[in-house]
Design a protein around this motif. Sequence first.
Motif, PDB file in Angstrom:
ATOM      1  N   GLY A   1      50.814   7.527  50.826  1.00  0.00           N
ATOM      2  CA  GLY A   1      52.057   8.272  50.943  1.00  0.00           C
ATOM      3  C   GLY A   1      52.989   8.048  49.771  1.00  0.00           C
ATOM      4  O   GLY A   1      52.653   7.385  48.784  1.00  0.00           O
ATOM      5  N   ASP A   2      54.191   8.585  49.913  1.00  0.00           N
ATOM      6  CA  ASP A   2      55.199   8.654  48.861  1.00  0.00           C
ATOM      7  C   ASP A   2      55.844   7.290  48.599  1.00  0.00           C
ATOM      8  O   ASP A   2      56.427   6.689  49.505  1.00  0.00           O
ATOM      9  N   VAL A   3      55.756   6.826  47.358  1.00  0.00           N
ATOM     10  CA  VAL A   3      56.362   5.542  46.972  1.00  0.00           C
ATOM     11  C   VAL A   3      57.510   5.734  45.983  1.00  0.00           C
ATOM     12  O   VAL A   3      57.944   4.772  45.337  1.00  0.00           O
TER      13      VAL A   3
ATOM     14  N   PHE B   1      53.713  10.472  44.778  1.00  0.00           N
ATOM     15  CA  PHE B   1      55.112  10.662  44.395  1.00  0.00           C
ATOM     16  C   PHE B   1      55.525  12.014  44.953  1.00  0.00           C
ATOM     17  O   PHE B   1      55.263  13.038  44.342  1.00  0.00           O
ATOM     18  N   GLY B   2      56.117  11.990  46.141  1.00  0.00           N
ATOM     19  CA  GLY B   2      56.322  13.228  46.869  1.00  0.00           C
ATOM     20  C   GLY B   2      54.949  13.759  47.249  1.00  0.00           C
ATOM     21  O   GLY B   2      54.105  13.025  47.751  1.00  0.00           O
ATOM     22  N   ASP B   3      54.699  15.033  46.972  1.00  0.00           N
ATOM     23  CA  ASP B   3      53.397  15.638  47.252  1.00  0.00           C
ATOM     24  C   ASP B   3      52.436  15.529  46.078  1.00  0.00           C
ATOM     25  O   ASP B   3      51.318  16.034  46.142  1.00  0.00           O
TER      26      ASP B   3
ATOM     27  N   LEU C   1      50.383  13.346  42.814  1.00  0.00           N
ATOM     28  CA  LEU C   1      49.764  12.053  42.536  1.00  0.00           C
ATOM     29  C   LEU C   1      50.519  11.269  41.470  1.00  0.00           C
ATOM     30  O   LEU C   1      50.377  10.058  41.376  1.00  0.00           O
ATOM     31  N   HIS C   2      51.312  11.977  40.654  1.00  0.00           N
ATOM     32  CA  HIS C   2      52.050  11.338  39.569  1.00  0.00           C
ATOM     33  C   HIS C   2      53.489  11.849  39.600  1.00  0.00           C
ATOM     34  O   HIS C   2      53.736  12.974  40.024  1.00  0.00           O
ATOM     35  N   PRO C   3      54.447  11.054  39.138  1.00  0.00           N
ATOM     36  CA  PRO C   3      55.827  11.554  39.078  1.00  0.00           C
ATOM     37  C   PRO C   3      55.927  12.716  38.098  1.00  0.00           C
ATOM     38  O   PRO C   3      55.091  12.867  37.199  1.00  0.00           O
ATOM     39  N   ALA C   4      56.961  13.527  38.266  1.00  0.00           N
ATOM     40  CA  ALA C   4      57.128  14.725  37.431  1.00  0.00           C
ATOM     41  C   ALA C   4      57.246  14.375  35.955  1.00  0.00           C
ATOM     42  O   ALA C   4      56.770  15.107  35.097  1.00  0.00           O
TER      43      ALA C   4
END
Length: 199
Positions: free
Chosen positions: A115-117, A141-143, A145-148
């Motif tokens: 889940g989201d960390v 990271f949200g939906d 796999l990597h932060p924006a």
Amino acid sequence: MNIKLIPSEPHLEIPFLNAGRGQGGYYVERLPIHVASVTKLPDGLDALIATADLQGRERFEESPAGVPRLLGEALPQRLAEEVLPSLNCDPLKTGAILAGDFYTVPALDQRGGSGDVTKVWEAFAREFRWVAGVPGNHDTFGDALHPARATNGNRHYLDGRRVDLDGLAIAGLGGIIGNPRKAHRRTDDDYVEALIDLL
């Protein structure tokens, strides 16, 4: 900078809730906080925090909203307010290195959930000078796999990248070796190739 000593006895142990199997199967575990000594830190840094596998949640009585936060979301404030001052270290002169796997399901009834960390990264970034790290195979990271963005303010996401922070060269390779069709996994060959590129 080389590590000189990591004492076997922890400086402090912090109780937290660890997920069990099935409803009501959670139990109290203790997170050991070890204080290591190094040969030299760069000018401007009092300390470094390095952590991984904070898969758990704070205890119910410590939760401000009734639902226990992720352990990695609650921990930074305790480190900044209790542990670092006791060592004469300034949180704003402390860097944090995160090595992934920070998620535990809210009901604490399943081991190995994903889940989201994002809030874990935000909590460390809020308390410390900078945070740099990689994902574990349970982290999203949200939906996504990597932060924006790989770099956002004082947060540095390093999966397959490197960064220089306060004179420290930090490189990161996240996930695990496994089936690349699954989240945060690479084949043996891809992992070794990426690691060689970073080194």
